[in-house]
Design an enzyme around this catalytic site. Structure first.
Site: not given
Lengths: 235, 592, 138, 128
Positions: B116, B248, B236, B238, B405, B251, B363, B282
């Site tokens: 990830f 979404l 954030q 994304h 994050r 990832e 996100h 991200r």
């Protein structure tokens, strides 16, 4: 394009009984969700229109409703699925078999009560190991389909056996039981199977396939119910 | 008005709320209040995985996870909290497995993990498999498993009760006020301990992966009651939301080998993050996409790029990198079934045949209600605890995410700090007494609800909300400028004025009056938008998700600190700052 | 009777696909067959209990409404049997769900194939019977 | 978990019976249809036919007896599921179910007595 949305409406504080209301929306995109159209009615025309919704992409299970006669999630039903030309009608009603409270909102109590009946939780009273319990990918695959359920009730409220008799636990509850019955780590399969062997359990399934056709997560529900039936037969 | 009394009341039934409920309900009388049925919570939409250094596939250590988290946070995370977070992540994931969570499995039967963004082997700098997953519906499995366990433990649920106020008496929390959505009746929940786990506030922006119901209720309620909000400027985006819809695309797609391509077919992340490319964290990837689009290399010059998971593309890059991994259609189908379904349903694209059009989507809020590692809400620069008040999950700010994050850390956050919050409430309730309810505890909010119910101005709730979203997307989005943000603050204040004086609500009824509740939620969103814009305007540097064209560099000398935003009695916002806890990782330049 | 009405009404409320149609047909055919079965067993038992009554009953079966009814009876029995076989098969092999639409259609088609010759033969009987009564009437 | 959970064996059996008997009845009933409605017809069937060409043979009596019992129970159990689907009032449900059961017993008894009791015509009985 232009869409006429025909909505079954009912407000218990005002109306004596449900009625049909029609709203014409212009500049609708073919890829708009039916949920988008409902939002447009609520946000642009009549704020009293009430329906449940949250994630808007088919994973939370809030907005199951009957669209053009069949159960679907409003957020997974696209205009182009119903209307081919430049103009058309889409009909939206609450799901069948649960009491309507307001507009497209039904009372879900019975549904969740049935859910709780089948012991929808992992049971293994042994002391767990330090790390994870082992489970082979093959063992995991057996119940993969039933883990997908989002409890939207589209299946249960598409089932003629459930409409006839709301004490029937219904497809969703059986799917939830299946999830644990066939989990190699769980220890309470017998208890769940016993519950499902009762008159209001799996035997009320008449293999009609409405549930399978209605499931927005494409779970082969009737298959799972049949697997439970066979498992009861084996015991 | 009905009054209920519980030792502990938990507001919100997502991952954090349910985890806290599970722990609290074992020992004290606990109620969970949620405006949705618990299984509708947005935890269920989380896809890719939950991060924990189990090392099931290859060498991994919690210390590596911790460093990656700190680095991902652009050094704004509190490092003591991060250490604890990464250590407990391991046992938390194992605990979930013991609760029956159906993880995908390795051939040996262990929990399967995948790479990830931002998760690396600290020695080689290469991606490490740390995201424990169940296909691409890990959050769904977590939410279901926790709800199931709560059913097993007979937790008291108040489903479809919308919490609208925190009751304070003499500076101490005494309970919450909730509207029973089905009847419109107002309920007061009197409690010793109250935990907010109300999730995010992505609906502040136009294009978001968040649910319609993510309106930052908890943050707004507490903010109005004098509790500060921390680091709200860090939100954030994304990198991969479906173009225009914002849904979404995990990832995990890139974790499984998917690559981002621009109009020229270039794998542009090679230029921005030469070492881990598409799996950079991200904020880095979102900025890269934004820059590609800005420089005219979006697909057909439009506002999106391609995310390609077609086996032939992925295998080509695997070969180029010298990896002997290869994937095929079946593999993609089994690892990313929901992603394929989303694309087929909403944009008519089959990702194994065609690349997916993606753009950054709002996100996750890194900031929120400030807490310590026990989930206790802290209200000032000295981390003074407000006894009896707790927060966990996205609405809280511990802070383990800092300015950005890492993927998979949100689910870990829910479990680790949800559990800690639950445990802390048990300890607290054993020795604490109820704070008495004040006179007419629901009066204030009832008056506000009545005002909204009868609001007969000219501005529709939806229109006002759309204006706010536009302002925030234009000026407080992926890239930010002094001038724009100042404008945003000003415009949000105007919108708030209209909200107070010119709003229109159609539904005057009691039963399922979502018209009224949406109006109330808009109030929360506006408060949060303002805090976000004000906090962002003040921070004159670029760090993590807060990226400014006019201050493109991180400024550790002046800005290595957390923002605390308070509501002043006159309605304005006052900013204070508190230091970041640094232990072993000294801030350095962030290169992927 | 009310159960019959409900069975039908419920199916009209929801736009189910082949499976729902097959089920309603199955149920109605089953109930219809059961009704005939009961009457038929009773009248046949008169062979023992009341031979003269049996001749009466047979005479009734030779009347036009009953001859037409017989057409429906045979259809109902064939459909109930063929579709019942399909349901048993699907319960036995759950994974056949993926083919359920085709199998349901196949049951409809097989019913038609089996019924067609029966229909022709029975129509022959009916025409014979009608011309015979016509002769008798003259 | 403690103890052996109790299964509803009756419903399980009933369900299984419907499948098995259904499969079994198909050849019986299709054969019956072919003989009575296609090869013969009500035009040719009368008391004489039943007694002389059918029940004169033990095999046909057994055939009819199987059909009578399997189809009777199959049909009754079908009726029971329909009643249980739509009649929810406990008393009404019981009355209907017991009534149907009683009626079924009556019908089966009538059929069985007729099958056993109907005398074989002398002429045939004297055949070797």
């Amino acid at each position: 394009m232009e869409i006429t949305l025909r909505i079954r409406r009912y407000n218990p504080e005002v109306d004596e009984k449900p009625y049909w209301a029609e709203y014409t929306l212009e500049n609708v995109e073919r890829t708009d969700r039916v949920l988008d159209l409902l939002h447009r009615v609520k946000w642009e025309i009549d704020g009293t229109l009430s329906f449940r919704r949250s994630c808007a992409h088919g994973v939370c299970g809030s907005d199951a409703m009957r669209i053009n006669g069949m159960n679907l999630l409003a957020c997974k039903a696209l205009v182009k699925d119903f209307v081919k030309g430049a103009k058309g009608r889409i009909q939206v009603e609450p799901i069948l078999g649960l009491p309507v409270i307001k507009d497209l909102i039904v009372d879900m109590d019975t549904f969740f009560e049935h859910y709780r009946t089948v012991m929808p939780y992992f049971i293994n009273d042994e002391e767990p190991p330090e790390r994870e319990r082992l489970q082979s990918p093959e063992e995991r695959a057996i119940f993969d389909e039933s883990t997908k359920c989002i409890l939207c009730a589209a299946c249960t409220t598409s089932c003629p056996s459930f409409w006839a008799n709301e004490t029937y636990l219904g497809p969703a509850a059986i799917v939830q039981a299946h999830r644990f019955i066939f989990d190699s780590r769980d220890q309470a399969a017998s208890e769940r199977l016993a519950i499902l062997s009762e008159e209001n359990g799996v035997w009320r399934c008449r293999t009609i396939y409405n549930c399978t056709m209605a499931c927005p997560r494409e779970i082969p529900i009737t298959q799972l119910i049949a697997e439970v039936k066979k498992e009861i037969g084996r015991r | 008005m009905k009054v209920h009394q519980f030792d502990a009341v938990i507001v919100g039934a997502g991952g954090a709320g349910l985890m806290a409920a599970l722990y609290a309900s074992r020992e004290i009388k606990t109620a969970v209040i949620s405006k949705l049925y618990p299984t509708r919570s947005h935890t269920g939409a989380a896809q890719g995985g939950i991060g924990a250094a189990l090392g099931n596939h290859e060498e991994d250590h919690w210390e590596w996870h911790a460093f990656d988290t700190v680095k991902g946070s652009d050094y704004l995370a509190d490092q003591d909290a991060v250490d604890l977070f990464c250590q407990e992540a391991i046992e938390a994931v194992i605990e979930l497995e013991h609760m029956g969570l159906p993880f995908d499995r390795t051939p040996e039967g262990k929990i399967s993990q995948r790479p990830f963004g931002g998760h690396t082997n600290n020695e080689t700098g290469r991606p490490v498999r740390r995201a424990c997953h169940a296909a691409d519906r890990t959050g769904h499995m977590i939410l279901q498993t926790l709800y199931q366990q709560c059913i097993k433990n007979n937790v008291n649920f108040f489903d479809e009760f919308h919490v609208v106020d925190l009751i304070m008496n003499d500076g101490r929390p005494a309970g919450v006020v909730a509207v029973e959505i089905g009847t419109g009746e107002v309920h007061v929940f009197h409690a010793k301990a109250i935990l907010f786990a109300t999730g995010g506030w992505g609906k502040v922006w136009q294009i978001t992966s968040n649910a319609h119901t993510l309106t930052g209720d908890g943050n707004a309620i507490l903010f109005r009651r004098g509790i500060p909000l921390e680091d709200m400027e860090f939100f954030q985006f994304h990198p991969t939301g479906i173009y225009r819809l914002g849904i979404l695309i995990t990832e995990g797609v890139r974790g499984e080998g998917g690559v981002l391509l621009n109009d020229k077919g270039e794998r542009f992340m090679e230029r921005y993050a030469p070492s881990i490319k598409d799996l950079a964290s991200r904020d880095v990837v979102s900025r890269a996409i934004y820059l590609e689009i800005k420089e005219g290399r979006g697909i057909n010059g439009k506002g999106y790029v391609h995310l390609d998971i077609r086996p032939e593309t992925v295998n080509k890059y695997f070969a180029e990198e010298g990896s002997d991994r290869r994937i095929d259609r079946e593999y993609v189908e089994s690892k990313l079934p929901d992603i394929l379904d989303f694309c087929r349903t909403y944009i008519g694209i089959d990702p194994v045949e065609e690349p997916m059009p993606v753009q950054p989507t709002a996100h996750y809020g890194m900031g929120g209600i400030p807490t310590n590692i026990h989930g206790e809400v802290v209200i000032d620069e000295n981390n003074t605890v407000l006894p009896g008040l707790y927060a966990a999950g996205e609405c809280a700010c511990v802070s383990v995410h800092g300015a950005n994050r890492l993927g998979t850390n949100s689910l870990t956050d829910l479990i680790v700090f949800g559990r800690r919050g639950g445990q802390a409430m048990v300890e607290y309730c054993k020795q604490a007494d109820f704070v008495p309810l004040p006179e007419n505890p629901a009066g204030e909010v009832e008056a506000e609800l009545e005002r909204l119910r009868n609001a007969s101005g000219k501005t529709r709730v939806a229109d006002l909300r759309a204006e706010m979203q536009e302002v925030m997307s234009d000026y407080v989005g992926v890239f930010r400028l002094e001038e724009g943000m100042a404008k945003a603050v000003e415009e949000i204040r105007e919108l708030k004025e209209r909200y107070a004086t010119d709003l229109h609500v159609d539904d005057r009824g009691n039963v399922f009056n979502y018209d009224l509740l949406e109006a109330w939620e808009l109030g929360a969103l506006l408060d949060i938008a303002e805090v976000t814009a004000v906090s962002a305007l003040a921070r004159k540097e670029s760090r993590g998700a807060h990226s400014r064209d006019d201050y493109p560099k991180r400024d550790d000398v002046n800005w290595l600190k957390h923002t605390l935003a308070y509501q002043k009695p006159d309605g304005g916002i006052e900013l204070k700052y508190k230091p970041v806890v640094i232990t072993k990782y000294q801030p350095k330049e962030r290169v992927y | 009777m009310s159960t019959l009405v409900m069975t039908v009404r419920e199916v009209l409320r929801y736009r189910g696909k082949e499976g729902q149609l097959a089920w309603i047909g199955h149920r109605l055919a089953g109930l219809g067959t059961l009704l005939f079965f009961v009457i038929h067993v009773i009248d046949t038992s008169w062979v023992y209990f009341w031979p003269a009554g049996y001749e009466h009953a047979i005479a009734l079966y030779r009347s036009r409404p009953f001859l037409i009814g017989e057409l429906f009876l045979v259809l109902a029995v064939i459909y109930h049997g063929v579709n019942g076989l399909r349901v048993a098969l699907m319960d036995w092999k759950p994974r056949l769900w993926a083919r359920q639409r085709e199998l349901t259609l196949a049951a409809f088609v097989l019913t038609a194939v089996l019924y067609a010759p029966a229909f022709v033969i029975m129509m022959g009987h009916i025409i014979n019977a009608w011309s015979a009564t016509g002769v008798a009437a003259r | 978990m403690t103890g052996t959970p109790s299964y509803n064996r009756f419903e399980t059996l009933a369900w299984r019976y419907m499948r098995l008997s259904g499969v079994l009845i198909i050849p019986l009933v299709f054969g019956h249809l072919a003989i009575v409605h296609l090869i013969n017809s009500v035009a040719t069937i009368d008391y004489q036919w039943v007694v002389e060409t059918r029940w004169a043979y033990l095999g046909w009596r057994l055939y009819d007896a199987f059909l009578l019992w399997f189809a009777g129970l199959h049909g009754f159990n079908g009726l029971r599921t329909v009643i249980n689907d739509y009649v929810h009032n406990r008393t009404a449900n019981r009355v209907l179910n017991y009534g149907a059961a009683l009626f079924l017993i009556l019908v089966l008894a009538l059929g069985s007595i007729a099958l056993i009791g109907t005398p074989i015509p002398e002429a045939l009985a004297n055949l070797p």
